[in-house]
Motif scaffolding. Structure first.
Motif, PDB file in Angstrom:
ATOM      1  N   ASN A  22      43.860  66.751  51.020  1.00 12.06           N
ATOM      2  CA  ASN A  22      42.643  66.069  50.363  1.00 12.06           C
ATOM      3  C   ASN A  22      43.235  65.036  49.552  1.00 12.06           C
ATOM      4  N   ALA A  23      44.648  64.694  49.635  1.00 15.17           N
ATOM      5  CA  ALA A  23      45.436  63.784  48.809  1.00 15.17           C
ATOM      6  C   ALA A  23      44.895  62.555  48.921  1.00 15.17           C
ATOM      7  N   PRO A  24      44.572  61.529  48.240  1.00 18.27           N
ATOM      8  CA  PRO A  24      43.839  60.255  48.261  1.00 18.27           C
ATOM      9  C   PRO A  24      44.909  59.367  48.707  1.00 18.27           C
ATOM     10  N   PRO A  25      44.682  58.030  49.141  1.00 18.06           N
ATOM     11  CA  PRO A  25      45.467  56.990  49.556  1.00 18.06           C
ATOM     12  C   PRO A  25      46.640  56.621  48.871  1.00 18.06           C
ATOM     13  N   PHE A  26      47.855  56.174  49.588  1.00 22.42           N
ATOM     14  CA  PHE A  26      49.024  55.723  48.726  1.00 22.42           C
ATOM     15  C   PHE A  26      48.332  54.402  47.837  1.00 22.42           C
ATOM     16  N   ALA A  27      49.077  54.558  46.628  1.00 23.79           N
ATOM     17  CA  ALA A  27      48.908  53.297  45.853  1.00 23.79           C
ATOM     18  C   ALA A  27      49.249  51.842  46.556  1.00 23.79           C
ATOM     19  N   PRO A  28      48.557  50.854  46.363  1.00 26.37           N
ATOM     20  CA  PRO A  28      49.108  49.560  46.744  1.00 26.37           C
ATOM     21  C   PRO A  28      50.425  49.213  46.261  1.00 26.37           C
ATOM     22  N   CYS A  29      51.242  48.463  47.004  1.00 24.34           N
ATOM     23  CA  CYS A  29      52.530  47.724  46.599  1.00 24.34           C
ATOM     24  C   CYS A  29      52.332  46.861  45.402  1.00 24.34           C
ATOM     25  N   GLY A  30      51.104  46.319  45.524  1.00 25.53           N
ATOM     26  CA  GLY A  30      51.028  45.020  44.122  1.00 25.53           C
ATOM     27  C   GLY A  30      50.165  44.373  45.008  1.00 25.53           C
ATOM     28  N   TYR A  31      48.854  43.660  44.398  1.00 24.42           N
ATOM     29  CA  TYR A  31      48.141  42.539  44.858  1.00 24.42           C
ATOM     30  C   TYR A  31      48.898  41.361  44.527  1.00 24.42           C
ATOM     31  N   ALA A  32      48.305  40.019  45.122  1.00 24.10           N
ATOM     32  CA  ALA A  32      49.071  38.906  44.889  1.00 24.10           C
ATOM     33  C   ALA A  32      48.127  37.860  45.542  1.00 24.10           C
ATOM     34  N   GLY A  33      48.411  36.629  44.957  1.00 22.76           N
ATOM     35  CA  GLY A  33      47.907  35.456  45.805  1.00 22.76           C
ATOM     36  C   GLY A  33      46.381  35.413  45.952  1.00 22.76           C
ATOM     37  N   ALA A  34      46.144  35.052  47.149  1.00 18.91           N
ATOM     38  CA  ALA A  34      44.844  34.981  48.115  1.00 18.91           C
ATOM     39  C   ALA A  34      44.162  36.178  47.730  1.00 18.91           C
ATOM     40  N   GLN A  35      44.687  37.566  47.775  1.00 19.13           N
ATOM     41  CA  GLN A  35      43.971  38.755  47.675  1.00 19.13           C
ATOM     42  C   GLN A  35      43.023  38.825  46.087  1.00 19.13           C
ATOM     43  N   LEU A  36      43.753  38.249  45.073  1.00 22.05           N
ATOM     44  CA  LEU A  36      43.019  38.168  43.968  1.00 22.05           C
ATOM     45  C   LEU A  36      42.194  37.041  43.777  1.00 22.05           C
ATOM     46  N   GLN A  37      42.826  36.049  44.323  1.00 24.50           N
ATOM     47  CA  GLN A  37      41.462  34.817  44.204  1.00 24.50           C
ATOM     48  C   GLN A  37      40.169  35.342  45.116  1.00 24.50           C
ATOM     49  N   ASN A  38      40.289  35.979  46.299  1.00 25.52           N
ATOM     50  CA  ASN A  38      39.190  36.471  47.165  1.00 25.52           C
ATOM     51  C   ASN A  38      38.573  37.389  46.453  1.00 25.52           C
ATOM     52  N   VAL A  39      39.110  38.467  45.731  1.00 24.00           N
ATOM     53  CA  VAL A  39      38.268  39.586  45.218  1.00 24.00           C
ATOM     54  C   VAL A  39      37.335  39.169  44.016  1.00 24.00           C
ATOM     55  N   TYR A  40      37.899  38.262  43.229  1.00 20.84           N
ATOM     56  CA  TYR A  40      36.823  37.679  42.491  1.00 20.84           C
ATOM     57  C   TYR A  40      36.141  36.322  42.745  1.00 20.84           C
ATOM     58  N   GLY A  41      36.149  36.060  43.944  1.00 22.07           N
ATOM     59  CA  GLY A  41      35.230  35.025  44.426  1.00 22.07           C
ATOM     60  C   GLY A  41      35.652  33.705  43.987  1.00 22.07           C
ATOM     61  N   MET A  42      36.754  33.550  43.767  1.00 24.03           N
ATOM     62  CA  MET A  42      37.444  32.235  43.251  1.00 24.03           C
ATOM     63  C   MET A  42      38.103  31.349  44.583  1.00 24.03           C
ATOM     64  N   SER A  43      38.287  31.842  45.610  1.00 22.20           N
ATOM     65  CA  SER A  43      39.194  31.284  46.811  1.00 22.20           C
ATOM     66  C   SER A  43      38.396  29.952  47.007  1.00 22.20           C
ATOM     67  N   GLY A  44      37.061  29.904  47.403  1.00 16.90           N
ATOM     68  CA  GLY A  44      36.250  28.981  47.543  1.00 16.90           C
ATOM     69  C   GLY A  44      36.403  27.643  46.776  1.00 16.90           C
ATOM     70  N   ALA A  45      36.295  28.002  45.399  1.00 13.25           N
ATOM     71  CA  ALA A  45      36.382  26.849  44.269  1.00 13.25           C
ATOM     72  C   ALA A  45      37.915  26.309  44.460  1.00 13.25           C
ATOM     73  N   ILE A  46      38.882  27.249  44.388  1.00 11.64           N
ATOM     74  CA  ILE A  46      40.112  26.670  44.443  1.00 11.64           C
ATOM     75  C   ILE A  46      40.440  25.786  45.581  1.00 11.64           C
ATOM     76  N   ALA A  47      39.888  26.192  46.595  1.00 11.55           N
ATOM     77  CA  ALA A  47      40.072  25.443  47.764  1.00 11.55           C
ATOM     78  C   ALA A  47      39.434  23.947  47.797  1.00 11.55           C
ATOM     79  N   SER A  48      38.561  23.973  47.099  1.00 11.81           N
ATOM     80  CA  SER A  48      37.515  22.643  47.124  1.00 11.81           C
ATOM     81  C   SER A  48      38.099  21.874  45.727  1.00 11.81           C
ATOM     82  N   GLY A  49      39.197  22.257  45.291  1.00  8.13           N
ATOM     83  CA  GLY A  49      39.900  21.317  44.059  1.00  8.13           C
ATOM     84  C   GLY A  49      39.383  21.960  42.571  1.00  8.13           C
ATOM     85  N   ASN A  50      38.555  22.879  42.416  1.00  6.79           N
ATOM     86  CA  ASN A  50      38.407  23.508  41.194  1.00  6.79           C
ATOM     87  C   ASN A  50      39.294  24.528  40.996  1.00  6.79           C
ATOM     88  N   ASP A  51      40.480  24.167  40.673  1.00  4.56           N
ATOM     89  CA  ASP A  51      41.501  25.029  40.431  1.00  4.56           C
ATOM     90  C   ASP A  51      42.410  25.045  39.269  1.00  4.56           C
TER      91      ASP A  51
END
Length: 649
Positions: free
Chosen positions: A230-259
């Motif tokens: 019943n061991a849980p999943p292995f830890a992520p190696c570390g998030y980066a770039g688009a992953q964090l922009q996407n998860v906080y909903g900022m990727s659309g703003a960044i792509a449109s120049g609100n960066d």
């Protein structure tokens, strides 16, 4: 979060500072013609810890702080110009205007300089806002000038200097607020629990590119170790770039120049990484971020590694902190300008560097990934910081601080005194707490929980009951009354946890902090053979939370077309657009398994298998709950809705 650690005995002294911490000078003694500086003796400087004498020839480097003119008027203005709906909202001052209205007078500064010179000290500097006079001399001169003596004290395994009695100054120097540097309160120790030093550190495999990619059920261990079914999943190696922009909903703003274009974010740490510019370029290229060239500068005092006090510290130990902070800001605000300010040490001069950043109005937003593990600091250290923070807000600058990496500072020990960290408890800054975050294959938020971690190492095929390890700092201040922006938001069970009137609670907001679901950071490290090479590893702490949030706030500043000053009134008003961090997902996502190389580099010495649980706040006095809580504040940003609410458009 690099933390300047107070010994455990100092934590208990916090309650005693409630009335005195902001009081400044004490009463004048007409008979002696001197004024006592209240609270100028550290709580640990007592007979029980006295270990010896201080030679009179010992060099001392200190600052005499002068109070702002107008008493609390600067703090009141700071809140007024930062609060939407106020008649003064947005009417920020320039540094010159602030100096003209509030800075200590030239006459008072000259009086202090003259007195110091007359005592045999060498005056070495006065900043443009005249907040302090810096001087050097000997312990014998300081003892005579401030009517005290000095001794060595044994505290937390360190030998540190302090004055043995309260400092005093001639009553003809009424503007003196405090003296910082004669005692070594801030040099006791530095904890790098989360931030590794310069030696190379490798993530061991298996680790996942996204949450749940690799599990003990679908991926074998490298040495054949069998994990519980019943061991849980292995830890992520570390998030980066688009992953964090996407998860906080900022990727659309960044792509449109609100960066973050047109916005400047300052990072304050100690020392400096000599390879940071090339490291961030390499990191950006690897993770889909634009070049930082033309958007990054580094300000480092001369001789930063050669000052005597540097020998008591670990300059290279802060290289990872700087890399983390800058790469986190650049990830969330890839168009923003970033300026790094390195203090020449990680104690006495951090406040002087903050003063320079503020008085130069060097940025719209300042992120600070350091703090002290309680509020039990000498009076003379807290009040000058508040004055600098008031100037920042009055000028339209937003100061963010990591809330801490050790929960309520009790370690889960029954009977220990809980305390939040300073300067996060200041009502003039935004305290950023940490979360544990699961990011799915498509960049969506699988879960976000409070960062309070339990740990358990695999033993005889099972994970024993986990014990508390570390987590997001928070709690209720014993020094500061509840600010207006928290009224009606923070429940009385938190604001009045000690009884009496409502008090300031921290943190205010939150973002990813758990090192077990942390950021993939890149920096030049020292390999086992002594060579230097760029490498990447997973890292976390509220040292990650603060710069991530600063980057997102930079997008809001760009969108609004103006800075916010103290951001808290705006952030609390927009709290419905933050993700409320609750315990709802804890049953489904109880934790993760991280695989560590025993030597931190390769499999030569074998592996360790460690279960890290999420939101294990049960031993602590701070807990995640619906609505505001003292682990994650009002929550983490939720994309376009948050941007629109904070920016007002």
């Amino acid at each position: 979060m690099n933390r300047l650690v107070r010994p455990a005995l100092a934590t208990a002294a916090a309650a005693a500072l409630t009335a005195a911490a902001l009081a400044g000078t004490g009463p004048a003694d007409a008979a002696s013609g001197r004024t006592t500086l209240a609270g100028s003796v550290p709580s640990w400087a007592d007979a029980a810890h006295k270990a010896g004498t201080v030679p009179g020839s010992t060099a001392v480097d200190f600052r005499v702080y002068l109070g702002l003119r107008g008493g609390d008027a600067a703090q009141q203005l700071a809140l007024s110009v930062s609060t939407p709906g106020s008649a003064n909202y947005g009417k920020f001052l320039t540094p010159a205007q602030f100096r003209a209205q509030f800075a200590p007078s030239t006459a008072d500064v000259n009086a202090v300089k003259k007195w110091l010179a007359g005592q045999g000290f060498k005056v070495t500097g006065v900043p443009a806002n005249q907040k302090y006079v810096e001087a050097t001399g000997t312990a014998a001169q300081a003892a005579s000038a401030f009517s005290t003596s000095f001794a060595e004290y044994s505290v937390a395994g360190k030998q540190v200097r302090s004055n043995t009695s309260a400092l005093s100054v001639p009553s003809g120097l009424p503007a003196v607020e405090a003296v910082v540097g004669l005692d070594e309160s801030q040099t006791l120790a530095v904890s790098d629990k989360v931030t590794p030093g310069p030696a190379v550190y490798h993530n061991a495999q298996p680790c996942s590119a996204y949450w749940g990619e690799k599990t003990p059920q679908n991926t074998p261990t490298p040495d054949g170790t069998v994990l519980p079914p019943n061991a849980p999943p292995f830890a992520p190696c570390g998030y980066a770039g688009a992953q964090l922009q996407n998860v906080y909903g900022m990727s659309g703003a960044i792509a449109s120049g609100n960066d973050g274009t047109g916005v400047t974010v300052a990072v304050i740490d100690a020392y400096a990484s000599p390879t940071i510019a090339s490291d961030v370029e390499t990191y950006s290229a690897r993770h889909g971020l634009p070049s930082i060239k033309g958007h990054f500068s580094q300000v480092v005092p001369p001789g930063v590694y050669n000052k005597p006090e540097s020998k008591k510290q670990d300059p290279q130990g802060w290289a990872g902190e700087e890399s983390l902070d800058i790469e986190a800001v650049h990830t969330m605000a890839p168009g923003a300008d970033i300026v790094y300010y390195g203090a020449p040490n990680n104690f006495q001069d951090l406040d002087a560097v903050l003063n320079k950043v503020v008085d130069d109005h060097a940025a719209d937003i300042v992120t600070n990934s350091y703090g002290w593990s309680s509020e039990a600091l000498p009076t003379g250290f807290i009040k000058p910081y508040l004055d600098i923070q008031a100037q920042a807000a009055a000028e339209g600058m937003s100061l963010l601080y990591s809330s801490g990496d050790d929960g309520d500072e009790t370690g889960g020990v029954a009977g220990a005194t809980p305390t939040p960290d300073w300067p996060a408890t200041s009502p003039l800054v935004t305290a950023v707490g940490g979360t544990a975050l699961g990011i799915g294959a498509d960049g969506h938020r699988v879960f976000e929980l409070g960062w309070e971690s339990g740990t358990s190492t695999l033993t005889n095929g099972t994970f024993p009951t986990p014990t508390y390890l570390y987590g997001s700092g928070g709690g209720t201040s014993r020094l500061f009354a509840q600010p207006s922006y928290q009224a009606g938001v923070v429940p009385s069970t938190i604001s009045q946890t000690y009884g009496g009137s409502p008090m300031r609670a921290v943190p205010d907001v939150s973002a990813l902090g758990d090192p077990n679901t942390g950021l993939l950071v890149g920096e030049t490290q020292t390999m086992p053979d002594g060579s230097q090479a760029y490498d990447e590893y997973r890292i976390g702490g509220t040292s990650l939370s603060s710069p991530l949030y600063a980057g997102m706030l930079a997008l809001a500043v760009q969108r609004a077309g103006h800075s916010f000053g103290l951001a808290n009134p705006t952030l609390y008003a927009a709290r419905s657009t933050s993700v409320d961090i609750t315990k709802a997902a804890r049953a489904t996502y109880p934790g993760t398994v991280r695989v560590n190389f025993n030597n931190g580099f390769d499999a030569a010495d074998g592996y360790s298998y460690i279960e890290r649980t999420f939101d294990q706040d049960e031993p602590l006095t701070i807990h995640v709950r619906d609505g505001y809580d003292n682990v994650t504040g009002v929550g983490s940003p939720n994309g376009q809705a948050w941007l629109q609410a904070v920016a007002g458009k």
